[in-house]
Design an enzyme around this catalytic site. Structure first.
Site, PDB file in Angstrom:
ATOM      1  CD  GLU A 187      44.466  34.065  41.802  1.00  0.00           C
ATOM      2  OE1 GLU A 187      45.048  33.667  40.485  1.00  0.00           O
ATOM      3  OE2 GLU A 187      43.082  34.123  41.610  1.00  0.00           O
ATOM      4  CG  HIS A 229      45.253  26.041  39.031  1.00  0.00           C
ATOM      5  ND1 HIS A 229      45.528  26.953  40.590  1.00  0.00           N
ATOM      6  CD2 HIS A 229      44.010  26.844  38.882  1.00  0.00           C
ATOM      7  CE1 HIS A 229      44.409  27.713  40.772  1.00  0.00           C
ATOM      8  NE2 HIS A 229      43.787  27.845  39.460  1.00  0.00           N
ATOM      9  CG  ASP A 230      45.753  29.923  37.195  1.00  0.00           C
ATOM     10  OD1 ASP A 230      44.941  29.233  36.720  1.00  0.00           O
ATOM     11  OD2 ASP A 230      45.231  30.512  38.082  1.00  0.00           O
ATOM     12  CG  ASP A 251      40.092  28.356  44.923  1.00  0.00           C
ATOM     13  OD1 ASP A 251      39.858  29.542  44.808  1.00  0.00           O
ATOM     14  OD2 ASP A 251      41.166  27.839  44.310  1.00  0.00           O
ATOM     15  CG  ASP A 309      39.323  32.714  41.834  1.00  0.00           C
ATOM     16  OD1 ASP A 309      40.482  32.180  41.381  1.00  0.00           O
ATOM     17  OD2 ASP A 309      38.633  33.395  40.676  1.00  0.00           O
TER      18      ASP A 309
HETATM   19  C1  GLC Z   1      42.119  32.563  39.329  1.00  0.00           C
HETATM   20  C2  GLC Z   1      42.243  30.837  39.147  1.00  0.00           C
HETATM   21  C3  GLC Z   1      42.244  30.819  37.464  1.00  0.00           C
HETATM   22  C4  GLC Z   1      40.845  31.049  37.103  1.00  0.00           C
HETATM   23  C5  GLC Z   1      40.709  32.764  37.407  1.00  0.00           C
HETATM   24  C6  GLC Z   1      39.308  32.991  37.003  1.00  0.00           C
HETATM   25  O1  GLC Z   1      43.102  33.131  38.429  1.00  0.00           O
HETATM   26  O2  GLC Z   1      43.349  30.746  39.522  1.00  0.00           O
HETATM   27  O3  GLC Z   1      42.421  29.255  37.361  1.00  0.00           O
HETATM   28  O4  GLC Z   1      40.628  30.874  35.618  1.00  0.00           O
HETATM   29  O5  GLC Z   1      40.832  32.920  38.543  1.00  0.00           O
HETATM   30  O6  GLC Z   1      38.372  32.625  38.163  1.00  0.00           O
END
Ligand code: GLC
Length: 548
Positions: free
Chosen positions: A246, A320-321, A96, A196
């Protein structure tokens, strides 16, 4: 490694996966010890969320050093062994990469704070008086997206926590540094990458107030994002690896560009629109029942749109979010098992690469926390305060967190019905739902009809039937709110997936003829002698196939 279009990815949140040394926190050796379990699911890749050196204000998404392992999780040797052991079992590791921002404890930021101009240009510093931030943009975790540094008399941008400073991708040196990080991990045998919030990396040339929103329209899918991604991928030679971006609040058009092979950017995208259908007025912190028609419409638009323009979706409900899907769109009670299976099948038969988030394959539920002291996540604790400031009572705020907190997806993996669900020998860093007594790996291994074994079947079916991997997709029963159904077609196979999204029995607008089809899977026993399906039982899911 396996073609990403034929693959299934398993996501691990190491902090909550398995604790091998009894400190209450999951670790890399814990993951190594559970590799055979992961392999038994039939998955091809393992994406692990970050375990690099970090102050852990955002659980590792605040990276202090991209090349060193956080001692909380283990050592570089452990990580090397993890890669090797996964490889031995035919699974590739995806790391990641948090490249939109670094922790403010990163050496670059420290040098920037010390006033070194070269490093100040690694971040986004703007002049301004102490009482007026450069723009009115809001942090995704609440409050202003700017922080003032008195010694420099400047503000820096942080789209996330105040300890997560946004990098300046317009600076070629930053882009080179990040390429080096990729090369470092690629050389260690990492087989793919998740990037990310990567669609936020390109900020606009001019910073101005957002009069209608929180600022996201200025930096989401920003001016140079496609150019920077192409450069990163080309210069690190990762074109043929599995990569997923993402994408925060993105658009279909941009995701087509990010993932169309001709563009040479990424293999696929995570987008989140389908996970906002229960946000009242688009606000995560206002509860409402999921708008099922909207859900169907969004999934259809993205599935069909990506197919027509050769894009590729990552398909998922959980990470995880996100709160747990069975609590969110299924039923934690009477139809727990049926709804967990239906939700699984509804995603796994889609066009795209499915992601399974640890514990999802068990039908794990939300945490059930009732006190603010049980929450760990920075976003949750920030928003608890914001909700109180907005006039909510503590009880109301807790009800909202109970449904929406990211901690719902971060409770320890439920391995057994023993103490701490077999996750650790000591008190875990975060609590866990009481239902681990029945929802756990050990129990579900023994039950051929378990949610776990259903996931295994779904993964196996994808391998066995090319139509699931690359069939075209068209949706049916489109106006029927309760029914999420689609046809996947190749030259010689036709697959039909029909799902009842509700806990009520539904009568199909038109009966579905199954003659000539074979039933591949279903979460209820078939009705004997049935030639066509007229009704669906609560949360019923059926997958049929016809081969020519
Ligand atoms: C992404 C991650 C999340 C994190 C954010 C900032 O959305 O999945 O867990 O808080 O990025 O890095």
């Amino acid at each position: 490694m396996a073609d990403f279009k034929k693959s299934v990815v398993y996501q691990i949140y190491p902090k909550s996966f398995y604790d091998s040394n009894g400190d209450g926190v999951g670790d890399i050796r814990g993951v190594i010890q559970k590799l055979d379990y992961i392999k038994s699911l039939g998955v091809d890749y393992i994406w692990s969320t970050p375990f690099f050196v970090s102050p852990m204000n955002d659980n590792g998404y605040d990276v202090e050093d991209y090349r060193r392992i956080n001692p909380l999780f283990g050592t570089m040797e452990d990580v090397e062994e993890l890669i090797a052991q996964a490889d031995k079992r035919g699974m590739g590791l995806m790391f990641d990469m948090v490249f939109n921002h670094t922790s403010t404890r990163h050496a670059w930021f420290k040098k920037a704070l010390a006033g070194e101009p070269e490093y100040m240009d690694y971040y986004i510093f703007k002049d301004g008086s102490p009482d007026a931030p450069p723009t009115n943009w809001q942090s995704k975790f609440g409050g202003s997206a700017w922080e003032y540094v008195p010694a420099l008399q400047k503000w820096y941008l942080h789209l996330y926590d105040v300890t997560q400073a946004d990098l300046n991708w317009d600076n070629p040196r930053v882009r080179e540094e990040l390429k080096d990080v990729i090369r470092f991990w690629k050389d260690k045998g990492v087989k793919g990458f998740r990037f990310d919030v990567v669609n936020l990396i390109s900020k606009p040339g001019v910073f101005e107030d957002d009069t209608v929103g929180d600022g996201r329209r200025f930096y989401t899918d920003g001016p140079h994002v496609h150019e920077y991604l192409k450069e990163l991928v080309r210069d690190t030679g990762i074109q043929d690896m599995i990569t997923v971006g993402e994408m925060s609040s993105t658009s279909l058009d941009n995701c087509i560009r990010y993932s169309n092979p001709a563009e040479k950017e990424l293999s696929m995208c995570f987008s989140f629109h389908h996970l906002k259908v229960d946000y009242k007025n688009g606000n995560k912190w206002e509860l409402m029942e999921p708008d099922l028609l909207k859900l169907k419409e969004l999934l259809e638009t993205w599935q069909v749109g990506m197919e027509q323009h050769e894009g590729w979706n990552a398909v998922f409900w959980c990470n995880h979010d996100q709160p747990r899907i069975v609590s969110r769109m299924g039923d934690e009670g009477k139809y727990w098992k049926e709804s967990a299976k239906m939700l699984a099948a509804s995603i796994h038969m889609l066009r795209g690469t499915p992601y399974i988030y640890q514990g999802e394959e068990l039908g794990m539920t939300n945490a059930g926390f009732t006190d603010i002291s049980e929450y760990r996540d920075v976003e949750s604790t920030n928003y608890y305060q914001i909700l109180l400031e907005e006039g909510k009572t503590p009880q109301e705020a807790l009800t909202i967190l109970g449904a929406r907190s990211r901690d719902n997806g971060r409770t320890p993996m439920q391995w057994t019905d023993g103490e701490y669900a077999g996750f650790s020998e000591n008190t875990p860093w975060i609590g866990l739902p009481e239902n681990f007594k029945t929802i756990n790996v050990e129990a579900e291994e023994q039950d051929p009809d378990s949610v776990l074994n259903y996931y295994r079947k779904l993964v196996a079916l994808r391998k066995e039937y090319p139509v699931i991997q690359d069939g075209s997709i068209r949706f049916i029963y489109r106006d029927q709110r309760e029914v999420f159904a689609y046809r996947r077609v190749t030259e010689n196979q036709e697959l039909l997936a029909v799902n009842n999204l509700t806990g009520e029995e539904v009568t199909l607008a038109e009966p579905l003829f199954c003659k000539g089809s074979r039933r591949l899977l279903g979460n209820y026993k078939p009705v004997p002698g049935q030639e066509c399906i007229k009704t669906l039982r609560p949360y019923e899911s059926v997958v049929l196939i016809r081969e020519y």
